[in-house]
Design an enzyme around this catalytic site. Structure first.
Site, PDB file in Angstrom:
ATOM      1  CG  HIS A  81      -2.162  -0.798   1.015  1.00 30.93           C
ATOM      2  ND1 HIS A  81      -3.354  -0.526   1.615  1.00 30.93           N
ATOM      3  CD2 HIS A  81      -2.387  -1.885   0.237  1.00 30.93           C
ATOM      4  CE1 HIS A  81      -4.269  -1.402   1.233  1.00 30.93           C
ATOM      5  NE2 HIS A  81      -3.698  -2.245   0.402  1.00 30.93           N
ATOM      6  CE1 TYR A 210      -5.397   4.438   8.510  1.00 31.10           C
ATOM      7  CE2 TYR A 210      -6.056   4.358  10.814  1.00 31.10           C
ATOM      8  CZ  TYR A 210      -5.270   3.898   9.784  1.00 31.10           C
ATOM      9  OH  TYR A 210      -4.349   2.902  10.014  1.00 31.10           O
ATOM     10  N   PRO A 302      -4.718   1.008  18.620  1.00 34.11           N
ATOM     11  CG  PRO A 302      -6.556  -0.299  18.021  1.00 34.11           C
ATOM     12  CD  PRO A 302      -5.967   0.445  19.173  1.00 34.11           C
ATOM     13  CE  LYS A 306       3.644   3.517  13.382  1.00 31.45           C
ATOM     14  NZ  LYS A 306       4.393   3.120  12.212  1.00 31.45           N
ATOM     15  CE1 TYR A 394      -1.440   4.253   9.285  1.00 26.68           C
ATOM     16  CE2 TYR A 394      -0.196   3.012   7.659  1.00 26.68           C
ATOM     17  CZ  TYR A 394      -1.328   3.175   8.447  1.00 26.68           C
ATOM     18  OH  TYR A 394      -2.339   2.237   8.390  1.00 26.68           O
TER      19      TYR A 394
END
Ligand code: RFL
Ligand code: PHB
Length: 400
Positions: A81, A210, A302, A306, A394
């Site tokens: 991704h 998100y 979450p 991580k 990220y």
């Protein structure tokens, strides 16, 4: 014909408590380096392989799986991704990882699959990995030969080790074996949980979404091209049984709503569970000859994806330290282990807290706080610097 009992080792170099991703990857890395190790796991193999958890792997985690020979299926089935999408106020904004981070990206490959791959390799090599073997005590951290006490096949056993590594998760026994005052715990609780579902339907977006919404947070993730993984913010103490499939889809629809053309495909929901959220760090990650790795030492909410990656980073550092010690007798790497890991842990704690508090709506949250969240999301959309800060965190950096 009676099957002779498998001989249980009484002595090893590194005793590993717990066969989650931390314990299994550590065992694999040590096995490849020719260092003896025994893994003791309280649950059955089937239970450990089916436990639904994380889904995103950072580059450093993928590299470690590759170098330990455990990435054959990941390289075939993992989905690379190059970004994630943020949604708020009916808008959508894509954060592009490679252009913001010098070419880094992440992989979608479920923790269940990582665990299955690692277990298959260890058992295939005949490396000692015992299921149904709960550890009851770790003693003698201040001696040259710490001991792990466990039960297996209805009998009590003792394993003598040079070092013991507690990879036994947040509810394990190893951390509690530390002498009074040896460890300090830093902690934050959150006033919401996630309702997570697995659904037999193709993901409605190519990348993770998100979403901030006045109704609360939602996340669209995936397990494969035909299986979606979706999460909804729910109040603490929520009973997953209280949410019908229709209510879940309606709520996801409302929270992901954007202007323009987009719709959420529905399908049969095959699993539902509620997970609470916490941030916890235990310092230091070592006392005497006992070390902690993964969730046994730290927990993140979450939202930043991580948890699994931090567990992998810990054991990558630890495996290098054990290799140095086995090769040269130097304990420099082991002595630096806790400080090395805690730098990365605190960065991930901050990022996970930031993602969580920017995207969730706390019960009774003031309009002022909501305006701050929206301003932060606008900033990520408007500034390449702000977007790069999110993207760098990220995708994660190199380990050590
Ligand atoms: P694990 O995976 O908890 O493994 C610990 C292992 O130790 C065993 N154990 C014992 N064995 C022997 N004797 C004892 N006395 C023992 N006590 C415990 C346990 O049975 C288990 O097999 O820890 P590890 O290896 O450090 O790995 C960490 C990751 O699993 C964790 O960080 C992530 O899965 C966190 N997490 C998530 N992270 C994400 O990034 N995205 C997610 O969607 C996500 N979902 C989750 C999660 C963690 C969850 N937990 C811990 C409640 C969902 C859940 C439900
Ligand atoms: C998941 O796919 O389970 C997942 C992905 C990203 C997160 C959390 C969970 O931030």
């Amino acid at each position: 014909m009676t099957v002779p009992p498998v001989p249980l080792p009484a002595r090893t170099t590194v005793g590993v408590v717990g066969a989650g991703p931390a314990g299994l990857l550590l065992a694999r890395l040590l096995h490849r380096a020719g260092i003896d190790c025994v893994v003791l796991e309280s649950r059955t193999r089937d239970y450990v392989e089916q436990r639904q958890r994380a889904g995103i792997l950072e580059q450093a985690t993928v590299d470690a799986l590759r170098s330990s020979g455990a990435a054959e299926r990941l390289d075939r089935e993992g989905l690379a991704h190059d970004g994630v999408e943020l949604r708020w106020g009916r808008r959508r904004h894509r954060v592009d990882f490679p252009s913001l981070t010098g070419g880094r990206r992440v992989w979608v490959y479920a923790q269940t699959e990582v665990v299955k791959d690692l277990i298959g390799l260890q058992l295939g090599d005949g490396a000692p990995l015992l299921f149904d073997a709960p550890v009851s005590a770790v003693v003698g951290a201040d001696t040259a030969r710490p001991l792990v006490r466990y039960t297996h096949g209805g009998a009590e056993h003792t394993l003598a080790c040079d070092y013991v590594v507690g990879c036994d998760g947040f509810h394990g026994v190893t951390r509690n074996a530390a002498p009074e005052g040896a460890l300090t715990t830093f902690e934050r609780a959150y006033p919401y949980s996630w309702l997570g579902v697995l659904a037999d339907v193709a993901p409605s977006n190519d990348e993770l979404v998100y979403a901030h919404s006045p109704r609360g947070f939602a996340l669209l993730s995936m397990r494969s091209p035909t299986v979606s993984r979706l999460y909804l913010q729910v109040p603490n103490g929520t009973d997953p049984g209280a949410w019908t499939d229709e209510r879940i889809w309606d709520e996801l629809d409302a929270r992901f709503a954007v202007d323009g053309d987009w719709s959420l495909a529905r399908g049969p929901i095959t699993q539902k569970s509620v997970l609470p959220m916490r941030s916890v760090v235990t310092e230091p990650m070592r006392w005497g000859r006992v070390l902690l790795a993964g969730d046994a030492a730290h927990i993140v909410p979450p939202t930043g994806a991580k948890g699994l990656n931090l567990a992998a980073a810990d054991v990558i550092v630890l495996a290098r330290a054990f290799e140095q010690w086995a090769r040269t007798g130097s304990t420099a790497g082991l002595d630096a282990y806790s400080d090395t890991c805690l730098r990365r842990v605190w960065r991930a704690e901050h990022f996970s807290w930031f993602m969580t508090t920017t995207l969730h709506t706390a019960p009774g949250q003031s309009d002022f706080d909501t305006r701050l969240q929206l301003s932060q999301l606008d900033r990520v959309a408007a500034s390449a610097h702000a977007a790069a800060e999110l993207a760098e965190n990220y995708v994660g950096g190199p380990v050590g």
